[in-house]
Design a protein around this motif. Structure first.
Motif, mmCIF file in Angstrom:
data_model
loop_
_atom_site.group_PDB
_atom_site.id
_atom_site.type_symbol
_atom_site.label_atom_id
_atom_site.label_comp_id
_atom_site.label_asym_id
_atom_site.label_seq_id
_atom_site.Cartn_x
_atom_site.Cartn_y
_atom_site.Cartn_z
ATOM 1 N N PHE A 69 8.350 0.169 -8.751
ATOM 2 C CA PHE A 69 6.904 0.147 -9.004
ATOM 3 C C PHE A 69 6.155 0.220 -7.680
ATOM 4 N N GLY A 70 6.565 -0.597 -6.710
ATOM 5 C CA GLY A 70 5.911 -0.577 -5.406
ATOM 6 C C GLY A 70 6.107 0.742 -4.692
ATOM 7 N N ALA A 71 7.305 1.329 -4.820
ATOM 8 C CA ALA A 71 7.583 2.603 -4.151
ATOM 9 C C ALA A 71 6.732 3.723 -4.715
ATOM 10 N N VAL A 72 6.536 3.744 -6.031
ATOM 11 C CA VAL A 72 5.742 4.809 -6.644
ATOM 12 C C VAL A 72 4.259 4.665 -6.298
ATOM 13 N N MET A 73 3.873 3.475 -5.796
ATOM 14 C CA MET A 73 2.488 3.233 -5.403
ATOM 15 C C MET A 73 2.230 3.567 -3.935
ATOM 16 N N GLY A 74 3.263 4.072 -3.225
ATOM 17 C CA GLY A 74 3.060 4.526 -1.861
ATOM 18 C C GLY A 74 3.347 3.492 -0.791
ATOM 19 N N MET A 75 3.970 2.362 -1.159
ATOM 20 C CA MET A 75 4.336 1.366 -0.166
ATOM 21 C C MET A 75 5.661 1.741 0.493
ATOM 22 N N ASP A 76 5.961 1.073 1.623
ATOM 23 C CA ASP A 76 7.259 1.276 2.267
ATOM 24 C C ASP A 76 8.336 0.902 1.262
ATOM 25 N N TRP A 77 9.226 1.824 0.971
ATOM 26 C CA TRP A 77 10.109 1.714 -0.179
ATOM 27 C C TRP A 77 11.083 0.547 -0.113
ATOM 28 N N HIS A 78 11.366 0.043 1.090
ATOM 29 C CA HIS A 78 12.430 -0.946 1.237
ATOM 30 C C HIS A 78 11.971 -2.284 1.782
ATOM 31 N N SER A 79 10.712 -2.425 2.155
ATOM 32 C CA SER A 79 10.304 -3.573 2.957
ATOM 33 C C SER A 79 9.734 -4.712 2.128
ATOM 34 N N SER A 80 9.626 -5.875 2.792
ATOM 35 C CA SER A 80 9.056 -7.063 2.154
ATOM 36 C C SER A 80 7.590 -6.878 1.811
ATOM 37 N N GLY A 81 6.922 -5.933 2.487
ATOM 38 C CA GLY A 81 5.494 -5.725 2.250
ATOM 39 C C GLY A 81 5.163 -5.276 0.846
ATOM 40 N N ILE A 82 6.140 -4.707 0.140
ATOM 41 C CA ILE A 82 5.897 -4.307 -1.246
ATOM 42 C C ILE A 82 5.439 -5.496 -2.073
ATOM 43 N N THR A 83 6.058 -6.654 -1.878
ATOM 44 C CA THR A 83 5.767 -7.820 -2.710
ATOM 45 C C THR A 83 4.323 -8.267 -2.558
ATOM 46 N N THR A 84 3.909 -8.517 -1.320
ATOM 47 C CA THR A 84 2.555 -9.012 -1.089
ATOM 48 C C THR A 84 1.508 -7.985 -1.489
ATOM 49 N N SER A 85 1.757 -6.715 -1.171
ATOM 50 C CA SER A 85 0.761 -5.677 -1.431
ATOM 51 C C SER A 85 0.632 -5.363 -2.913
ATOM 52 N N VAL A 86 1.764 -5.254 -3.603
ATOM 53 C CA VAL A 86 1.709 -4.948 -5.032
ATOM 54 C C VAL A 86 1.050 -6.090 -5.801
ATOM 55 N N MET A 87 1.443 -7.328 -5.508
ATOM 56 C CA MET A 87 0.852 -8.448 -6.243
ATOM 57 C C MET A 87 -0.628 -8.621 -5.897
ATOM 58 N N GLY A 88 -0.994 -8.380 -4.649
ATOM 59 C CA GLY A 88 -2.403 -8.464 -4.274
ATOM 60 C C GLY A 88 -3.238 -7.402 -4.968
ATOM 61 N N ALA A 89 -2.708 -6.165 -5.002
ATOM 62 C CA ALA A 89 -3.433 -5.077 -5.659
ATOM 63 C C ALA A 89 -3.538 -5.305 -7.155
ATOM 64 N N LEU A 90 -2.463 -5.800 -7.766
ATOM 65 C CA LEU A 90 -2.493 -6.068 -9.204
ATOM 66 C C LEU A 90 -3.487 -7.178 -9.541
ATOM 67 N N LYS A 91 -3.475 -8.240 -8.759
ATOM 68 C CA LYS A 91 -4.400 -9.344 -9.031
ATOM 69 C C LYS A 91 -5.849 -8.870 -8.925
ATOM 70 N N ARG A 92 -6.102 -8.067 -7.906
ATOM 71 C CA ARG A 92 -7.457 -7.543 -7.713
ATOM 72 C C ARG A 92 -7.907 -6.693 -8.893
ATOM 73 N N ALA A 93 -6.977 -5.910 -9.459
ATOM 74 C CA ALA A 93 -7.338 -4.983 -10.531
ATOM 75 C C ALA A 93 -7.308 -5.636 -11.912
#
Length: 403
Positions: A57-81
């Protein structure tokens, strides 16, 4: 997807640029809305509790495909939306990274007031899941992110992440309420990752006497949990290699998008006019929405939808990203008025991909695919954290023959 587990990831620092964060929020909301409409609230929670689906899910959203940043960024973006639309969606997200994780109890109490749920019980579940992963299981990871996702029916999932300062890795923990009957006796399906020797695990069944007096809670047989366990360990390298993806699945998607026109598929007439590059993205997004759990074992493959903000495997094609969001949103809005043709066409796209995949034999170079994407990135509004993609000096872009 009745699984929970852990994911071990390289620890990355940095910020998500505003141009990507805004798009992540819109695409994330659109994907969740389609899953809600087609499969219901429980399925949204199950997928967020699946470490492989979450990474895809995070990879298809354009985040770094393997990194820890997917977690914080995906959850932050989802909460915002999602939270501004929680009343209509029936999904709420509490907590976050750092100081925002400490806000989870108060947020859950407010959500309980508006939904009639038992706020104290939700807070108890939130705190206990964090205590187990941070204290009861002493594996060297210190939690710094805690998100509690729940439905207005009282079901919930937890996504939380800890860091291991000494080796630069992060570990993500996933929980699902339908799987939890005890927080202190084998609550996870397992905690897996790189072997670091013996650890203190107070949730082990062998630690029952140690737990007595800490908390009084029902215990359960762990056999079912061990059958359902999923573990995800991602490599440190930034580039996407052939070993990181299922070449048959990816090759089939590329062949469908580049060697065929939508008009060739009777079921895809509602997508007429969609170009090959957007068709490639839609096919991978459709898989995230409609794919079976077994299709997410190679999260790196989903970075071929919208690239990655660090330029791996290629810059984020913002124009394609926006067209993907627009097509999904149009389908969602029309579905609300009773016209589901476009949403059905997107679902059919995944079904066609699965069907043609059976007879597809991969015979292409992943390096050539990535090189083509990079050379043509400027045509599709390619961006990274380092700036806009530039036209190649030698020519105006390339088109390689892949098959």
């Amino acid at each position: 997807m009745k699984r929970s587990g852990t994911a071990d990831l390289p620890l990355h620092y940095g910020q998500v640029p505003p141009w990507l964060y805004e798009r992540m929020s819109r695409l994330g909301l659109a994907i969740v809305e389609v899953i809600l409409a087609d499969y219901g609230k429980d399925e949204v929670l199950r997928r967020l509790a699946d470490p492989f689906w979450f990474q895809s899910f995070g990879a298809v959203m354009g985040m770094d495909w393997h990194s820890s940043g997917i977690t914080t960024s995906v959850m932050g973006a989802l909460k915002r939306a999602i939270n501004p639309n929680s009343k209509s969606l029936g999904i709420y997200i509490a907590g976050g990274k750092g100081k925002f994780s400490k806000d989870a109890p108060n947020e859950l109490l407010r959500i309980a007031d508006s939904t009639g749920l038992d706020g104290n019980e939700l807070v108890r579940c939130s705190k206990l899941s964090a205590k187990v992963d941070n204290t009861a299981i002493q594996d060297g990871y210190q939690l710094y992110l805690h998100n509690f996702i729940l439905s207005d029916q009282g079901d919930w999932a937890v996504v939380q992440q800890g860091m291991h300062d000494s080796d630069g890795t992060a570990r993500r923990y996933h929980w699902l309420s339908e799987n939890v009957t005890s927080f202190v006796n084998e609550p996870h399906t397992g905690i897996s990752g790189v072997n670091r020797g013996n650890i203190l695990n107070l949730t082990s069944s062998e630690a029952e006497q140690n737990r007595n007096g800490i908390i009084d809670i029902t215990k359960t047989d762990s056999e079912k949990w061990m059958q359902d366990f999923q573990r995800l360990i991602l490599p440190a390298h930034h580039e996407v290699l052939a070993s990181d993806v299922d070449m048959k699945k990816l090759g089939n998607i590329l062949w469908l998008a580049r060697e065929n026109e939508p008009e060739n598929f009777e079921d895809l007439l509602m997508l007429k006019g969609v170009g090959p590059r957007t068709m490639q993205s839609l096919a991978l997004v459709s898989e995230v929405i409609h794919g079976a759990p077994s299709r997410f074992t190679d999260p790196a493959r989903f970075s071929f939808a919208h690239g990655g903000k660090d330029g791996h495997p290629f810059p984020v094609p913002t124009q394609t990203y926006d067209e993907t969001i627009s097509i999904l949103r149009t389908g969602i809005e029309k579905a609300k008025l009773g016209n589901t043709d476009k949403n059905l066409a997107i679902k059919k796209l995944h079904e066609i991909a699965v069907r043609t995949e059976e007879n597809f034999t991969p015979d292409f170079s992943l390096e050539k695919v990535i090189e083509e994407e990079r050379q043509n990135s400027w045509r599709f509004g390619g961006k990274t954290v380092f700036g806009d993609a530039k036209p190649p000096k030698s020519n105006g872009g390339i088109q390689l023959s892949l098959f």
